[in-house]
Motif scaffolding. Sequence first.
Motif, PDB file in Angstrom:
ATOM      1  N   GLU A  55       7.313   9.750 -10.731  1.00 24.47           N
ATOM      2  CA  GLU A  55       8.620   9.730 -10.587  1.00 24.47           C
ATOM      3  C   GLU A  55       9.203  11.255 -10.470  1.00 24.47           C
ATOM      4  OE1 GLU A  55      11.996   7.858 -13.037  1.00 24.47           O
ATOM      5  OE2 GLU A  55      10.434   6.439 -12.621  1.00 24.47           O
ATOM      6  N   PHE A  56      10.175  10.616  -9.596  1.00 23.87           N
ATOM      7  CA  PHE A  56      10.719  12.249  -9.138  1.00 23.87           C
ATOM      8  C   PHE A  56      12.282  12.247  -9.975  1.00 23.87           C
ATOM      9  CE2 PHE A  56       7.286  12.121  -6.755  1.00 23.87           C
ATOM     10  CZ  PHE A  56       6.589  13.687  -6.924  1.00 23.87           C
ATOM     11  N   SER A  57      13.141  12.674  -9.933  1.00 22.29           N
ATOM     12  CA  SER A  57      15.107  12.081 -10.043  1.00 22.29           C
ATOM     13  C   SER A  57      15.773  13.859  -9.616  1.00 22.29           C
ATOM     14  CB  SER A  57      15.401  12.446 -10.804  1.00 22.29           C
ATOM     15  OG  SER A  57      15.637  13.842 -11.767  1.00 22.29           O
ATOM     16  N   LYS A  58      16.360  13.243  -8.426  1.00 21.51           N
ATOM     17  CA  LYS A  58      17.453  14.417  -7.770  1.00 21.51           C
ATOM     18  C   LYS A  58      19.289  14.099  -8.055  1.00 21.51           C
ATOM     19  CE  LYS A  58      17.146  14.597  -2.935  1.00 21.51           C
ATOM     20  NZ  LYS A  58      16.792  13.915  -1.757  1.00 21.51           N
ATOM     21  N   GLN A  59      19.305  15.285  -8.230  1.00 21.62           N
ATOM     22  CA  GLN A  59      21.108  15.191  -9.099  1.00 21.62           C
ATOM     23  C   GLN A  59      21.707  14.949  -7.812  1.00 21.62           C
ATOM     24  OE1 GLN A  59      21.587  15.323 -12.445  1.00 21.62           O
ATOM     25  NE2 GLN A  59      19.484  15.953 -12.721  1.00 21.62           N
ATOM     26  N   ASP A  60      21.501  15.944  -6.679  1.00 19.57           N
ATOM     27  CA  ASP A  60      22.588  14.742  -6.047  1.00 19.57           C
ATOM     28  C   ASP A  60      22.051  14.970  -4.269  1.00 19.57           C
ATOM     29  OD1 ASP A  60      22.181  17.542  -4.408  1.00 19.57           O
ATOM     30  OD2 ASP A  60      23.656  18.311  -6.522  1.00 19.57           O
ATOM     31  N   VAL A 101      12.861  16.408  -9.020  1.00 20.82           N
ATOM     32  CA  VAL A 101      11.897  17.027 -10.084  1.00 20.82           C
ATOM     33  C   VAL A 101      11.198  15.721 -10.644  1.00 20.82           C
ATOM     34  CG1 VAL A 101      12.936  18.227 -12.217  1.00 20.82           C
ATOM     35  CG2 VAL A 101      14.355  18.583 -10.105  1.00 20.82           C
ATOM     36  N   PRO A 102       9.740  16.375 -10.922  1.00 22.07           N
ATOM     37  CA  PRO A 102       9.052  15.568 -11.314  1.00 22.07           C
ATOM     38  C   PRO A 102       9.468  15.071 -13.246  1.00 22.07           C
ATOM     39  CG  PRO A 102       8.018  17.479 -10.844  1.00 22.07           C
ATOM     40  CD  PRO A 102       8.964  17.541 -10.420  1.00 22.07           C
ATOM     41  N   LEU A 125      10.446   6.765  -6.304  1.00 21.50           N
ATOM     42  CA  LEU A 125       8.966   6.770  -7.089  1.00 21.50           C
ATOM     43  C   LEU A 125       8.517   6.291  -6.115  1.00 21.50           C
ATOM     44  CD1 LEU A 125       8.296   3.410  -9.498  1.00 21.50           C
ATOM     45  CD2 LEU A 125       7.359   3.631  -7.403  1.00 21.50           C
ATOM     46  N   SER A 126       6.790   6.899  -6.283  1.00 26.79           N
ATOM     47  CA  SER A 126       5.572   6.847  -5.500  1.00 26.79           C
ATOM     48  C   SER A 126       4.361   6.803  -6.053  1.00 26.79           C
ATOM     49  CB  SER A 126       5.511   8.673  -5.116  1.00 26.79           C
ATOM     50  OG  SER A 126       4.399   8.411  -4.534  1.00 26.79           O
ATOM     51  N   ALA A 127       3.731   5.403  -5.717  1.00 24.44           N
ATOM     52  CA  ALA A 127       2.627   4.979  -5.651  1.00 24.44           C
ATOM     53  C   ALA A 127       1.571   4.808  -5.095  1.00 24.44           C
ATOM     54  CB  ALA A 127       3.208   3.660  -6.364  1.00 24.44           C
ATOM     55  N   GLY A 128      -0.029   4.331  -5.745  1.00 25.25           N
ATOM     56  CA  GLY A 128      -0.609   4.156  -5.049  1.00 25.25           C
ATOM     57  C   GLY A 128      -0.806   2.917  -4.508  1.00 25.25           C
ATOM     58  N   ARG A 129      -0.249   1.801  -4.992  1.00 26.69           N
ATOM     59  CA  ARG A 129      -0.208   0.447  -4.895  1.00 26.69           C
ATOM     60  C   ARG A 129       1.036   0.295  -5.542  1.00 26.69           C
ATOM     61  NH1 ARG A 129      -3.360  -3.240  -7.128  1.00 26.69           N
ATOM     62  NH2 ARG A 129      -5.062  -2.714  -8.992  1.00 26.69           N
ATOM     63  N   ALA A 130       1.289  -1.130  -4.513  1.00 21.60           N
ATOM     64  CA  ALA A 130       2.145  -1.924  -5.640  1.00 21.60           C
ATOM     65  C   ALA A 130       2.309  -3.475  -5.837  1.00 21.60           C
ATOM     66  CB  ALA A 130       4.165  -1.785  -5.502  1.00 21.60           C
ATOM     67  N   PRO A 164       0.465  -1.390  -0.062  1.00 27.99           N
ATOM     68  CA  PRO A 164       0.051   0.484   0.278  1.00 27.99           C
ATOM     69  C   PRO A 164       0.875   1.026  -0.419  1.00 27.99           C
ATOM     70  CG  PRO A 164       0.232  -0.878   2.549  1.00 27.99           C
ATOM     71  CD  PRO A 164       1.052  -1.767   1.180  1.00 27.99           C
ATOM     72  N   HIS A 165       0.406   1.821  -0.694  1.00 20.58           N
ATOM     73  CA  HIS A 165       1.668   3.668  -1.189  1.00 20.58           C
ATOM     74  C   HIS A 165       3.176   3.283  -1.352  1.00 20.58           C
ATOM     75  CE1 HIS A 165      -2.717   5.143  -1.133  1.00 20.58           C
ATOM     76  NE2 HIS A 165      -2.748   4.349   0.276  1.00 20.58           N
ATOM     77  N   PRO A 166       4.087   2.339  -1.375  1.00 16.29           N
ATOM     78  CA  PRO A 166       4.536   3.096  -1.352  1.00 16.29           C
ATOM     79  C   PRO A 166       5.621   4.033  -2.026  1.00 16.29           C
ATOM     80  CG  PRO A 166       4.058   1.147  -3.726  1.00 16.29           C
ATOM     81  CD  PRO A 166       3.035   1.511  -2.880  1.00 16.29           C
ATOM     82  N   TRP A 167       6.533   3.675  -1.566  1.00 17.27           N
ATOM     83  CA  TRP A 167       8.014   4.821  -1.692  1.00 17.27           C
ATOM     84  C   TRP A 167       9.258   4.372  -1.395  1.00 17.27           C
ATOM     85  CZ3 TRP A 167      12.122   7.105   0.531  1.00 17.27           C
ATOM     86  CH2 TRP A 167      12.376   8.342  -0.373  1.00 17.27           C
ATOM     87  N   VAL A 168      10.156   4.711  -2.900  1.00 18.56           N
ATOM     88  CA  VAL A 168      10.996   3.551  -3.349  1.00 18.56           C
ATOM     89  C   VAL A 168      12.079   4.748  -3.622  1.00 18.56           C
ATOM     90  CG1 VAL A 168      11.924   1.742  -3.939  1.00 18.56           C
ATOM     91  CG2 VAL A 168       9.801   2.017  -3.801  1.00 18.56           C
ATOM     92  N   GLN A 169      13.082   4.692  -2.883  1.00 20.65           N
ATOM     93  CA  GLN A 169      14.420   5.571  -3.613  1.00 20.65           C
ATOM     94  C   GLN A 169      15.267   4.885  -3.828  1.00 20.65           C
ATOM     95  OE1 GLN A 169      15.116  10.128  -1.643  1.00 20.65           O
ATOM     96  NE2 GLN A 169      16.964   8.959  -1.769  1.00 20.65           N
TER      97      GLN A 169
END
Length: 367
Positions: free
Chosen positions: A208-213, A219-220, A189-194, A173-178
Amino acid sequence: MRLLDRYLLRELLMPLAFCLIGIQSFIIFVTVFTDAGKIEEARLNFGQMIGYAAAASMGYLAIVIPVALLLALLMTLTHHARHNELTAMRAAGMSLWRICIPYFLVGLLATGLLFVLNESVVPRCTDWADRTLSHHSGNTTRESAQNVGFTNDRARRKWVLPGNYRLGSAELPHPWVQWDLPDGSARILSAGRAVRTNDVWVFYDVQEFSKQDMLSMPVPTLETNTLAMPEFNETPREIAREIEINGYFAERNPNIPLKDILGYLRWHPNLSPADRGRLETELHERIAMPVTCLVVALIAIPFGAAPGRRNLFVGVAGSIFICFIYFVLQRVGLAFGASGAWPAWLAAWLPNIFFGASGVFLMTRIR
């Protein structure tokens, strides 16, 4: 097998069965008494209550089996010594080591049985007991977890599960992965479910978002209804393992099979010295504990086979004394191992080494 061996086994197995049944029945009774509030809240009937108590008390088998074997051996050997049966056997030319082969065989079989029970049956019974209470009371137990997370250090992925996750379920439920990339950037990555389907995690309602550092703002980069991530190789069982071992570090102390401890150590090669020492001590302790059954046979023989006419209760008193010393040494060793003061193998194996060496020495002193 000789007639004498069959006689010695028969004389041991009967008190061993009585000791096992008696001690385990007492623990079941104590479990019912101490968990009476939980049982009443869950509104369990008599059959469910006994089933719950029997399953919950399975975690004590690592203590019950060695103690029952020690008590049975001391009682049996004291009985033989009182009637001069051991003296007669030795006068016939049999060494004490040869006489005790059936006892060592029982200790070896008990070691294998206890290892199998600890790794396969005991964790399932604990889960079954938790499910029995949660099903009838509606409370959340170790079967589910809320607001949990874990890190796969080897894959450089961090997972957060803010919802109510059922351990071992293939739906998150509502996973968040970096996960971190080799160039120092990261993706989120943020989702409603997996849902894991055909060994692939499929995410729904994805952002999905990205980060330079590490210091930059996310950033979406993508928004989609469905996204398959075959590179995410964490299985539901491995996710449950991570959550349970994190609970172990939080003092909830679940029953952790060896394969789960080894898997956790593979995922986390850079654990802190304190956490690694504690987990490696637990690993060695789970191997050393079943071997206690074999050590029990070794230490009980010189205590029970010493010549002389003694009361049968000497065996009972001797078993209590040996158990007390053993568990004091075990607690001291595990405390020093968990703190990192001693090597994990020494901390876990100290009681077995001490009593095993003492048993061999005392057997050589018997005349």
